[in-house]
Design an enzyme around this catalytic site. Structure first.
Site, mmCIF file in Angstrom:
data_model
loop_
_atom_site.group_PDB
_atom_site.id
_atom_site.type_symbol
_atom_site.label_atom_id
_atom_site.label_comp_id
_atom_site.label_asym_id
_atom_site.label_seq_id
_atom_site.Cartn_x
_atom_site.Cartn_y
_atom_site.Cartn_z
ATOM 1 N N ARG A 145 1.023 -1.182 0.036
ATOM 2 C CA ARG A 145 -0.050 0.113 -0.122
ATOM 3 C C ARG A 145 0.956 1.164 0.046
ATOM 4 O O ARG A 145 2.237 1.078 0.053
ATOM 5 C CB ARG A 145 -1.051 -0.008 1.053
ATOM 6 C CG ARG A 145 -0.483 -0.583 2.597
ATOM 7 C CD ARG A 145 0.536 0.238 3.181
ATOM 8 N NE ARG A 145 0.243 1.505 3.387
ATOM 9 C CZ ARG A 145 0.912 2.556 3.505
ATOM 10 N NH1 ARG A 145 2.234 2.369 3.725
ATOM 11 N NH2 ARG A 145 0.837 3.964 3.752
ATOM 12 N N GLY A 146 0.133 2.272 0.010
ATOM 13 C CA GLY A 146 0.965 3.786 0.019
ATOM 14 C C GLY A 146 1.335 4.092 -1.745
ATOM 15 O O GLY A 146 1.483 3.054 -2.400
ATOM 16 N N ALA A 147 0.943 5.341 -2.155
ATOM 17 C CA ALA A 147 0.596 5.587 -3.430
ATOM 18 C C ALA A 147 1.885 5.094 -4.377
ATOM 19 O O ALA A 147 1.722 4.659 -5.295
ATOM 20 C CB ALA A 147 0.638 7.059 -3.471
ATOM 21 N N ARG B 93 -6.931 -0.475 -7.174
ATOM 22 C CA ARG B 93 -7.510 0.498 -6.226
ATOM 23 C C ARG B 93 -7.860 1.959 -7.015
ATOM 24 O O ARG B 93 -7.109 2.180 -7.765
ATOM 25 C CB ARG B 93 -6.573 0.509 -5.110
ATOM 26 C CG ARG B 93 -6.427 -0.450 -4.019
ATOM 27 C CD ARG B 93 -5.533 0.036 -3.066
ATOM 28 N NE ARG B 93 -6.314 0.565 -1.853
ATOM 29 C CZ ARG B 93 -5.304 1.211 -0.904
ATOM 30 N NH1 ARG B 93 -4.252 0.728 -0.620
ATOM 31 N NH2 ARG B 93 -6.080 1.966 0.103
ATOM 32 N N ASP C 150 -2.037 10.895 -2.131
ATOM 33 C CA ASP C 150 -2.575 9.829 -3.002
ATOM 34 C C ASP C 150 -2.939 10.292 -4.346
ATOM 35 O O ASP C 150 -2.630 9.743 -5.348
ATOM 36 C CB ASP C 150 -3.520 9.020 -2.419
ATOM 37 C CG ASP C 150 -3.110 8.199 -1.423
ATOM 38 O OD1 ASP C 150 -3.145 8.692 -0.144
ATOM 39 O OD2 ASP C 150 -2.730 7.012 -1.396
ATOM 40 N N LYS D 197 -4.890 9.733 3.110
ATOM 41 C CA LYS D 197 -5.689 8.975 4.097
ATOM 42 C C LYS D 197 -6.884 9.873 4.770
ATOM 43 O O LYS D 197 -6.519 11.002 5.119
ATOM 44 C CB LYS D 197 -4.614 8.457 5.022
ATOM 45 C CG LYS D 197 -5.099 7.293 5.964
ATOM 46 C CD LYS D 197 -5.840 6.248 5.207
ATOM 47 C CE LYS D 197 -5.339 5.518 4.225
ATOM 48 N NZ LYS D 197 -6.308 4.794 3.323
HETATM 49 O O1 MRU Z 1 -4.460 3.209 1.971
HETATM 50 P P1 MRU Z 1 -2.977 3.332 2.000
HETATM 51 O O2 MRU Z 1 -2.087 2.983 3.094
HETATM 52 O O3 MRU Z 1 -2.419 2.937 0.515
HETATM 53 O O4 MRU Z 1 -3.077 4.901 1.844
HETATM 54 C C1 MRU Z 1 -1.751 5.454 1.803
HETATM 55 C C2 MRU Z 1 -1.817 7.133 2.248
HETATM 56 O O5 MRU Z 1 -3.158 7.610 2.324
HETATM 57 C C3 MRU Z 1 -0.422 7.620 2.333
HETATM 58 O O6 MRU Z 1 -0.431 8.760 3.192
HETATM 59 C C4 MRU Z 1 -0.142 8.018 0.907
HETATM 60 O O7 MRU Z 1 0.095 6.937 -0.046
HETATM 61 C C5 MRU Z 1 0.862 8.848 0.905
HETATM 62 S S1 MRU Z 1 2.565 8.142 0.785
HETATM 63 C C6 MRU Z 1 2.825 7.930 -0.726
#
Ligand code: MRU
Length: 358
Positions: free
Chosen positions: A49-51, A87, A238, A249
């Site tokens: 996870r994480g963009a 996603r 994101d 988030k």
């Molecule tokens: O649902 P997730 O854990 O994939 O969400 C991630 C976030 O919201 C991070 O803060 C976001 O990706 C920024 S970091 C690249």
């Protein structure tokens, strides 16, 4: 390609190994991805996870898909579509798949060239995160100088470290750089319900890096800000609109409101691949993921015997509504930090910084 701070790497057979982020920090596990379905499953289920990392895993997913369909471009187009929509909110996913498919359509040796392109995307993210770290740490130094202070207190939400963007992260990159520069820092980490990316992932990263940090419940940030316990807020993103609105988030918006009310700078760190230049009004037009209600109903962790387990915290008959992200309007954001530099969050300044694209 196995870096020190990577959530994914290729094994000797060119399969993709990823850290299982669902079970950190309690279980140290990896999952091996060998084909399209496994890639889609890993992204949907948030094993990764994480963009940025979603974009990287998707790029390698396109490479694995090309291998699976032996370089047949028609079959690959179908498989890439599945990866692209695994996603909906983080635009790095769509950006990475589109770039990979552009490469696939123009390549003479598709499988080899796609592997190299996925590695290139990852290398570019690492470079971006290093630069974001430098720009962000300069901001910390400026704030300390202006306020004649020796220690800076930072609030962050979710996880925007190397588990989310290869090598240094986005929001955590300035924090890692500050540590390298010897700046005295303390990080307040929102737990980030329902999946606890702050409590489970950011705290794990910071502890490993020897950075002073404290986990707080999601509702505590406003109180800390009212009592001068926070000098600066910094989050990742994101998807960021051309007008500077930031999808991140769920809960980010409330932190930005509290920061605005308390005159605390609120910065957002992102690689340029997180911009969606097609969208101007992020609040209206960014698609927000709605995830399974069980993520709210059940909590995961270790029990008194140290066994990793799942516990129900909401009764069966109460429905839950699980929005994964929210959008912070640009007016609440002090500035955006990307690998290109620091930019006010508005259409005019973004257009100026990206005039080669826009
Ligand atoms: O649902 P997730 O854990 O994939 O969400 C991630 C976030 O919201 C991070 O803060 C976001 O990706 C920024 S970091 C690249």
């Amino acid at each position: 390609m196995r870096g020190k701070y990577r959530a994914f790497w290729l094994d000797k057979d060119d399969n993709l190994v990823v850290i299982d982020q669902r079970v950190l920090p309690f279980v140290d596990a990896t999952v091996t991805i060998t084909n399209t379905d496994e890639c889609v499953g890993a992204i949907k289920d948030m094993i990764v996870r994480g963009a940025g990392v979603i974009g990287n895993v998707a790029s390698f997913g396109v490479f694995l898909a090309a291998r699976e369909c032996k370089g047949d471009i028609k079959k690959l187009e179908e498989k890439a579509k599945l990866i692209r929509c695994s996603r909906p909110t983080a635009v790095n996913l769509m950006w990475a798949v589109d770039r990979m498919m552009k490469k696939a359509r123009s390549s003479s040796d598709m499988i080899i060239e796609l592997k190299l392109e996925a590695i290139k995307i990852c290398d570019e993210d690492c470079e971006a995160s290093k630069k974001i770290g430098n720009f962000g740490a300069d901001i910390f130094e400026k704030i300390l100088k202006e306020r004649n202070k020796t220690k800076i207190s930072i609030l962050t939400h979710c996880n925007a470290g190397w588990l989310a963007i290869a090598d240094n992260g986005s929001a955590l990159a300035p924090i890692y750089e500050a540590k390298r520069r010897g700046i005295d820092i303390e990080v307040f980490v929102d737990e980030t319900r329902p999946r606890n990316q702050g409590a489970n992932l950011s705290a794990w990263e910071l502890e490993k890096a020897g950075i002073k940090h404290t986990v707080i419940v999601d509702n505590a940030g406003g109180h800390l800000m009212q009592h001068q316990m926070i000098d600066i807020c910094i989050t990742g993103a994101d998807r960021v609109s051309r007008g500077g609105d930031v999808a991140n988030k769920i809960g980010t918006y409330l932190k930005a409101l509290a920061a605005y009310d308390n005159n605390i700078p609120f910065y957002v760190a992102l690689p340029s691949s997180t911009f969606d230049f097609e969208i101007v009004d992020g609040v209206k037009d960014i698609e927000i993921e709605i995830r399974d209600e069980d993520e709210i109903k059940f909590i995961r962790g270790v029990d008194a015997d140290g066994k990793y387990s799942k516990l129900q915290i909401v009764q069966d008959n109460s429905p839950c509504l699980n929005y994964g992200f929210d959008v912070t309007p640009s007016r609440l954001i002090t500035a955006l930090i990307s690998e290109r530099g620091i930019c006010e969050a508005n259409q005019k300044e973004i257009q100026k910084m990206y005039k080669d694209i826009l």
